[in-house]
Write a protein that holds these residues in place. Structure first.
Motif, PDB file in Angstrom:
ATOM      1  N   GLY A   1       6.281  10.523  -5.412  1.00 22.26           N
ATOM      2  CA  GLY A   1       6.458  11.423  -4.279  1.00 22.26           C
ATOM      3  C   GLY A   1       5.187  12.150  -3.904  1.00 22.26           C
ATOM      4  O   GLY A   1       5.173  12.975  -2.982  1.00 22.26           O
ATOM      5  N   ALA A   2       4.096  11.854  -4.569  1.00 25.53           N
ATOM      6  CA  ALA A   2       2.815  12.515  -4.338  1.00 25.53           C
ATOM      7  C   ALA A   2       1.718  11.700  -5.042  1.00 25.53           C
ATOM      8  O   ALA A   2       2.001  11.000  -6.014  1.00 25.53           O
ATOM      9  N   PRO A   3       0.480  11.810  -4.551  1.00 25.95           N
ATOM     10  CA  PRO A   3       0.130  12.444  -3.283  1.00 25.95           C
ATOM     11  C   PRO A   3       0.454  11.535  -2.102  1.00 25.95           C
ATOM     12  O   PRO A   3       0.422  10.309  -2.233  1.00 25.95           O
ATOM     13  N   LEU A   4       0.771  12.154  -0.959  1.00 23.55           N
ATOM     14  CA  LEU A   4       1.081  11.396   0.255  1.00 23.55           C
ATOM     15  C   LEU A   4      -0.099  11.306   1.218  1.00 23.55           C
ATOM     16  O   LEU A   4      -0.133  10.414   2.063  1.00 23.55           O
ATOM     17  N   VAL A   5      -1.059  12.216   1.106  1.00 22.99           N
ATOM     18  CA  VAL A   5      -2.159  12.228   2.076  1.00 22.99           C
ATOM     19  C   VAL A   5      -3.093  11.013   1.989  1.00 22.99           C
ATOM     20  O   VAL A   5      -3.804  10.744   2.960  1.00 22.99           O
ATOM     21  N   PRO A   6      -3.161  10.260   0.870  1.00 19.29           N
ATOM     22  CA  PRO A   6      -4.066   9.109   0.867  1.00 19.29           C
ATOM     23  C   PRO A   6      -3.842   8.107   1.994  1.00 19.29           C
ATOM     24  O   PRO A   6      -4.797   7.485   2.464  1.00 19.29           O
ATOM     25  N   ALA A   7      -2.603   7.945   2.438  1.00 20.12           N
ATOM     26  CA  ALA A   7      -2.372   7.008   3.547  1.00 20.12           C
ATOM     27  C   ALA A   7      -3.079   7.493   4.812  1.00 20.12           C
ATOM     28  O   ALA A   7      -3.642   6.695   5.572  1.00 20.12           O
ATOM     29  N   PHE A   8      -3.057   8.802   5.034  1.00 22.86           N
ATOM     30  CA  PHE A   8      -3.778   9.394   6.171  1.00 22.86           C
ATOM     31  C   PHE A   8      -5.282   9.265   5.966  1.00 22.86           C
ATOM     32  O   PHE A   8      -6.022   8.942   6.906  1.00 22.86           O
TER      33      PHE A   8
ATOM     34  N   ASN B   1       3.981   5.986   3.072  1.00 20.79           N
ATOM     35  CA  ASN B   1       3.476   6.054   1.692  1.00 20.79           C
ATOM     36  C   ASN B   1       2.610   4.850   1.377  1.00 20.79           C
ATOM     37  O   ASN B   1       2.632   3.832   2.080  1.00 20.79           O
ATOM     38  N   LEU B   2       1.832   4.963   0.308  1.00 18.39           N
ATOM     39  CA  LEU B   2       1.084   3.839  -0.241  1.00 18.39           C
ATOM     40  C   LEU B   2       1.628   3.578  -1.639  1.00 18.39           C
ATOM     41  O   LEU B   2       1.400   4.366  -2.557  1.00 18.39           O
ATOM     42  N   PRO B   3       2.372   2.493  -1.843  1.00 18.40           N
ATOM     43  CA  PRO B   3       2.969   2.226  -3.157  1.00 18.40           C
ATOM     44  C   PRO B   3       1.955   2.181  -4.297  1.00 18.40           C
ATOM     45  O   PRO B   3       2.270   2.575  -5.419  1.00 18.40           O
ATOM     46  N   ALA B   4       0.734   1.727  -4.018  1.00 18.07           N
ATOM     47  CA  ALA B   4      -0.290   1.679  -5.064  1.00 18.07           C
ATOM     48  C   ALA B   4      -0.694   3.075  -5.506  1.00 18.07           C
ATOM     49  O   ALA B   4      -1.191   3.257  -6.621  1.00 18.07           O
ATOM     50  N   VAL B   5      -0.469   4.057  -4.653  1.00 14.56           N
ATOM     51  CA  VAL B   5      -0.809   5.444  -4.964  1.00 14.56           C
ATOM     52  C   VAL B   5       0.336   6.131  -5.696  1.00 14.56           C
ATOM     53  O   VAL B   5       0.150   6.771  -6.737  1.00 14.56           O
ATOM     54  N   THR B   6       1.537   6.015  -5.156  1.00 17.13           N
ATOM     55  CA  THR B   6       2.673   6.776  -5.695  1.00 17.13           C
ATOM     56  C   THR B   6       3.455   6.021  -6.755  1.00 17.13           C
ATOM     57  O   THR B   6       4.191   6.632  -7.532  1.00 17.13           O
ATOM     58  N   GLY B   7       3.346   4.697  -6.760  1.00 13.59           N
ATOM     59  CA  GLY B   7       4.129   3.901  -7.693  1.00 13.59           C
ATOM     60  C   GLY B   7       5.497   3.505  -7.178  1.00 13.59           C
ATOM     61  O   GLY B   7       6.318   2.965  -7.922  1.00 13.59           O
ATOM     62  N   ALA B   8       5.759   3.754  -5.896  1.00 19.32           N
ATOM     63  CA  ALA B   8       7.046   3.380  -5.316  1.00 19.32           C
ATOM     64  C   ALA B   8       7.196   1.866  -5.264  1.00 19.32           C
ATOM     65  O   ALA B   8       6.209   1.115  -5.293  1.00 19.32           O
ATOM     66  N   ALA B   9       8.439   1.424  -5.152  1.00 24.04           N
ATOM     67  CA  ALA B   9       8.729  -0.009  -5.150  1.00 24.04           C
ATOM     68  C   ALA B   9       8.199  -0.710  -3.904  1.00 24.04           C
ATOM     69  O   ALA B   9       8.069  -1.937  -3.897  1.00 24.04           O
ATOM     70  N   GLY B  10       7.915   0.040  -2.861  1.00 29.36           N
ATOM     71  CA  GLY B  10       7.396  -0.553  -1.639  1.00 29.36           C
ATOM     72  C   GLY B  10       7.145   0.510  -0.588  1.00 29.36           C
ATOM     73  O   GLY B  10       7.380   1.711  -0.819  1.00 29.36           O
TER      74      GLY B  10
END
Length: 365
Positions: A139-146, A346-355
């Protein structure tokens, strides 16, 4: 083209930043405004965040009062500029983080978006972090996509370092086919601000002057850097739940007494080294470093980062065309635009989300 208004209050809890921007056909800042947080409200936020003021009633009232403040911040920006509300497609509100526990599967941002929509008459998009968490991410960080959208440059390795209450980085490889990586590096201003508040009743260390007047205590520094968080591989995120005055006090109680200014100097060195160790872990050769957030105004901290990153050019994001004070609020305007356009944020590589996921919930005007 439609405009988007981003609202951001970070872990430093010093104010609500508001940015009005457009993203099509290109990025442009239209207006900015900062609304301070009163000492009384700040204390209630900190009490709730540290578990000293927990009750369902107090949480509910705080949620309402924070929403009123966020709505006021948005209205302040609009009223200070000749901008018709009809041109603003949506507000993106980060909310005030009260608890961030990805290891337990939850994060809590307060500031009722229904009240923001009601008081501004503008569609409000909020609760950006929990969809990423639901998909298995931090759920963080989210700003890397920006950061990637705005600052990546082909042929030039860059690292964007946001120093708010906590610090996080985004690696932007010059080879744009490579993966963008981002994670929290540890504390940014949070311990520096709390220590000077405790010792001198000041909100922050102006230009880092007090920290620069002290001497780094090597024993304390070593203890701080021994925190297991720094050995964790990304994706990772953190907050006041770990890096608090209680955490610092434990380490201070285990060393010989030192001067208050030496503690401040050591905390600045700790922040600089933890950031630079994280940069070094990226394996880039002398990347350009661009600092944003309140830490960019701490001249002593900037100098210590430069000292521990030899070969890297250390500047603020102002060099790239965006004032360091407004990067995070602009990021949540961008996230609102992405959600409103049914695009992932989001960027999954950053947050670890499934996609990749469309983030946030929409509250109509």
């Amino acid at each position: 083209m439609p405009l988007y208004l981003g609202l951001m209050s970070g872990t430093s809890v010093d104010g609500v930043d508001a940015v009005l921007a457009r993203f099509e056909p290109g990025f442009e800042i239209i207006a900015t405004h900062s609304t301070p947080i009163s000492a009384e409200l700040k204390q209630r936020i900190l009490d709730m965040a540290t578990g000293k003021g927990e009750s369902i009633d107090k949480l509910g009232v705080l949620d309402k009062d924070l929403a009123d403040l966020f709505a006021e911040a948005a209205n302040n920006l609009i009223e200070a500029n000749p901008i018709p509300r009809s041109e603003i497609a949506a507000i993106g509100s980060h909310g005030q983080t009260l608890r961030h526990r990805p290891s337990l599967g939850f994060t809590l941002q307060s500031g009722d978006p229904s009240r923001i929509a009601e008081q501004t008459s503008i569609k409000t998009i909020a609760d950006f972090r929990r969809r990423d968490l639901a998909a298995g991410g931090q759920g963080a960080p989210l700003v890397p996509a920006f950061h990637r959208a705005l600052f990546q440059k082909s042929g030039t390795d860059r690292v964007i370092i946001n120093i708010g209450g906590m610090a996080n980085l985004t690696s932007l490889p010059g080879d744009t086919e490579q993966m963008v990586i981002g994670f929290d590096t540890g504390p940014g201003n949070v311990l520096l601000d709390e220590w000077i508040s405790l010792q001198q009743s000041k909100a922050y260390d102006q230009d880092g002057a007090w920290g620069a007047s002290g001497m780094v205590n090597s024993e304390l520094l070593e203890r701080l850097l021994d925190e297991p968080f720094f050995q964790l591989p990304p994706p990772k995120s953190t907050g006041r739940e770990l890096f608090s005055m209680d955490w610092l006090s434990i380490h201070l109680n285990n060393i010989s007494p030192i001067g208050a200014e030496d503690v401040q100097a050591t905390l600045a060195e700790f922040t600089a080294i933890s950031i630079c160790h994280a940069v070094a872990s990226l394996g880039m050769s002398s990347p350009e470093l661009y600092i944003c957030g309140g830490g960019a105004r701490n001249l002593h901290l900037m100098q210590r980062i430069a000292r521990h990153a030899p070969g890297s050019n250390v500047q603020s994001t102002a060099t790239l065309g965006l004032d360091p004070d407004w990067v995070e609020a602009a990021a949540f305007a961008w996230l609102a635009w992405r959600t409103d356009s049914a695009l992932s944020g989001n960027l999954p590589a950053v947050t670890g989300a499934a996609g990749e996921r469309i983030l946030g919930a929409i509250y109509p005007a």
